[in-house]
Design an enzyme around this catalytic site. Sequence first.
Site, mmCIF file in Angstrom:
data_model
loop_
_atom_site.group_PDB
_atom_site.id
_atom_site.type_symbol
_atom_site.label_atom_id
_atom_site.label_comp_id
_atom_site.label_asym_id
_atom_site.label_seq_id
_atom_site.Cartn_x
_atom_site.Cartn_y
_atom_site.Cartn_z
ATOM 1 N N GLU A 208 2.029 -4.147 -36.988
ATOM 2 C CA GLU A 208 0.960 -3.631 -37.851
ATOM 3 C C GLU A 208 0.993 -4.299 -39.213
ATOM 4 O O GLU A 208 2.073 -4.609 -39.736
ATOM 5 C CB GLU A 208 1.113 -2.116 -38.037
ATOM 6 C CG GLU A 208 1.047 -1.325 -36.745
ATOM 7 C CD GLU A 208 1.254 0.165 -36.953
ATOM 8 O OE1 GLU A 208 1.079 0.919 -35.988
ATOM 9 O OE2 GLU A 208 1.610 0.572 -38.089
ATOM 10 N N LYS A 210 1.244 -4.653 -43.015
ATOM 11 C CA LYS A 210 1.880 -3.853 -44.067
ATOM 12 C C LYS A 210 1.045 -3.992 -45.334
ATOM 13 O O LYS A 210 1.011 -5.052 -45.959
ATOM 14 C CB LYS A 210 3.316 -4.312 -44.328
ATOM 15 C CG LYS A 210 4.042 -3.379 -45.290
ATOM 16 C CD LYS A 210 5.477 -3.792 -45.521
ATOM 17 C CE LYS A 210 6.209 -2.713 -46.302
ATOM 18 N NZ LYS A 210 5.530 -2.302 -47.548
ATOM 19 N N ARG A 230 4.078 9.354 -51.227
ATOM 20 C CA ARG A 230 5.376 9.179 -50.559
ATOM 21 C C ARG A 230 6.429 10.109 -51.139
ATOM 22 O O ARG A 230 7.311 10.590 -50.429
ATOM 23 C CB ARG A 230 5.798 7.719 -50.700
ATOM 24 C CG ARG A 230 7.225 7.415 -50.311
ATOM 25 C CD ARG A 230 7.494 5.932 -50.364
ATOM 26 N NE ARG A 230 8.915 5.644 -50.382
ATOM 27 C CZ ARG A 230 9.443 4.451 -50.203
ATOM 28 N NH1 ARG A 230 8.647 3.411 -50.008
ATOM 29 N NH2 ARG A 230 10.741 4.256 -50.237
ATOM 30 N N GLU A 259 -2.118 4.449 -45.806
ATOM 31 C CA GLU A 259 -2.001 3.710 -47.061
ATOM 32 C C GLU A 259 -3.375 3.639 -47.715
ATOM 33 O O GLU A 259 -4.393 3.495 -47.033
ATOM 34 C CB GLU A 259 -1.497 2.302 -46.769
ATOM 35 C CG GLU A 259 -0.904 1.594 -47.954
ATOM 36 C CD GLU A 259 0.587 1.822 -48.097
ATOM 37 O OE1 GLU A 259 1.141 1.367 -49.107
ATOM 38 O OE2 GLU A 259 1.207 2.461 -47.211
ATOM 39 N N PHE A 299 -2.073 4.804 -39.992
ATOM 40 C CA PHE A 299 -1.290 4.191 -38.913
ATOM 41 C C PHE A 299 -0.523 5.205 -38.076
ATOM 42 O O PHE A 299 0.118 4.842 -37.101
ATOM 43 C CB PHE A 299 -0.320 3.140 -39.459
ATOM 44 C CG PHE A 299 0.528 3.619 -40.610
ATOM 45 C CD1 PHE A 299 1.602 4.466 -40.424
ATOM 46 C CD2 PHE A 299 0.252 3.187 -41.897
ATOM 47 C CE1 PHE A 299 2.376 4.893 -41.472
ATOM 48 C CE2 PHE A 299 1.021 3.604 -42.975
ATOM 49 C CZ PHE A 299 2.095 4.459 -42.766
ATOM 50 N N ARG A 375 15.056 6.050 -42.900
ATOM 51 C CA ARG A 375 14.722 4.637 -42.767
ATOM 52 C C ARG A 375 15.225 4.215 -41.397
ATOM 53 O O ARG A 375 16.349 3.749 -41.225
ATOM 54 C CB ARG A 375 15.375 3.823 -43.892
ATOM 55 C CG ARG A 375 14.827 2.414 -44.003
ATOM 56 C CD ARG A 375 15.384 1.698 -45.222
ATOM 57 N NE ARG A 375 14.950 2.265 -46.482
ATOM 58 C CZ ARG A 375 13.756 2.042 -47.029
ATOM 59 N NH1 ARG A 375 12.877 1.271 -46.414
ATOM 60 N NH2 ARG A 375 13.445 2.595 -48.185
ATOM 61 N N LYS A 381 10.259 -3.816 -41.176
ATOM 62 C CA LYS A 381 9.258 -4.554 -41.947
ATOM 63 C C LYS A 381 9.685 -6.011 -42.076
ATOM 64 O O LYS A 381 10.877 -6.320 -42.193
ATOM 65 C CB LYS A 381 9.057 -3.923 -43.322
ATOM 66 C CG LYS A 381 10.301 -3.812 -44.168
ATOM 67 C CD LYS A 381 10.026 -3.019 -45.432
ATOM 68 C CE LYS A 381 11.319 -2.802 -46.223
ATOM 69 N NZ LYS A 381 11.127 -1.935 -47.397
#
Length: 512
Positions: A208, A210, A230, A259, A299, A375, A381
């Site tokens: 996807e 970023k 966030r 986002e 997403f 995480r 990423k």
Amino acid sequence: MLLAEVARVSREVAAASARSRKTALLAELFAAAPAEEAATVVSYLSGRLPQGRPGIGWRALAQDTDPAALPTLTVPAVDAAVRELAAVGGPGAQAERRRIVAALLGAATEGEQRFLRGLLSGEVRQGASDAVALEGVAAAAGVPAAALRRAVMLDGSLPRVAAAVLAEGAGALRGVSLRVGRPVQPMLAGTSRSVADALTALGPCAVEEKLDGIRVQVHRDGDEVRIHTRSLDEITDRLPEVAELARSLPGDRFILDGEVIGQGPDGRPVPFQEIASRVGSRVDVAAARRGLPVDAYFFDVLALDGRVLLDLPVRERYAHLAALVPGAARVRRLAVEDPAAQAAEAEAFWREALDRGHEGVVVKALDSAYEAGRRGKRWLKVKPVHTLDLVVLAAERGHGRRTGLLSNLHLGARAADGTYAMLGKTFKGLTDEMLRWQTERLGELAVGDDGFTVRVRPELVVEIAYDGLQRSPRYPAGVALRFARVLRYRPDKGPEDADTVERVLEQGGRSP
């Protein structure tokens, strides 16, 4: 509870090297905290204030205030003072904040002052992250860490859950569930050096784009919409166009993860700083919207029409997302069912994302659940790494386990007039060995010391990795480094070999 006890444990945690020792120290304090103060104590030992950052500048914190001889300052008294700080506004606000801070520091002993300055500045460096604090709470309450972690994931607040479980035991965890309208901590992605490495690590996955914007969590319950960042701050009133989009969707109750970005006439995303300024605008939202309309791209979906979807794999959650959100409001993605056969296609997708002005990609295992607040290793990423050779202009004295060491580096690039233009600061990436070495070396280069910052001759070159640039009127070049971290020192290079401001701007794709 006296603040002195919290400050003492913070010092001991900072000095402890073993995670088990840190956990034991925290558990002992959490178990001793009065029930009504437990949430605040857990928050303080996690290195943050329940009210968030109060906007206190270093000048206010650096006031030369004589410490109290004996510890009398309590946790509730500190909490009340911080709430008072958070409420200050209007004409004379700065002077009033300084008065409150001075009174607070005057009631604190020397050790408490050090802890308070770190807490108010957001720089409590004691080696106790949320994860360690969570383990300390679990040990104090006698509950499995995994069960507590799950509850915090669903609730969104470690201090709130900690207070309940410390008071009620394991039974408090059974009542915690995901609720529309109450934000949860977002799942974060780990890092991979390349798309190829990510595909190898994850197998079948989704790649996807970023986006470099503001992470948002959108909750809808009927006509009521709430939007959170966030950090779980509510910003609903600042993003009316996102609320309108949420109300237009066919679902009645849902939680979306996505986002928010702004886009120029050419369709390319505008710099992050502009988005941050737009989302931070509280005074005239309508004017801010006209000046910079934003778009939301989603997403993930965490809950839908009464069903919690967190434990479903990515491929199933995305099917629900696609049924709810139109393609124009979804993050662009590539499904990679066969990594070996689609490796070139995934690499091309990454390069296209960069060409479109985005940060890179996030690669997600198709069988991965949504691990809120973590995480995870199942999301990776991939971003291009920028590096610069910069000159150290100064260094700040460290706190916590870095007390006695020079830590936070001031970084500069060569300017056209022969001076060095500061581009930002960083203490990230420094190993214990590097800290010891740079403290000694910078001490030899020192030309000024105000007790907090040591200014040095611009002779030492350091290699810095960073994610990009952002506009900043604070620095002479008009830009600052984003997420800068130290890679290594370059003793083979002199200051004349450092990168120029011109090259920084070219590499960052920005102009001042």
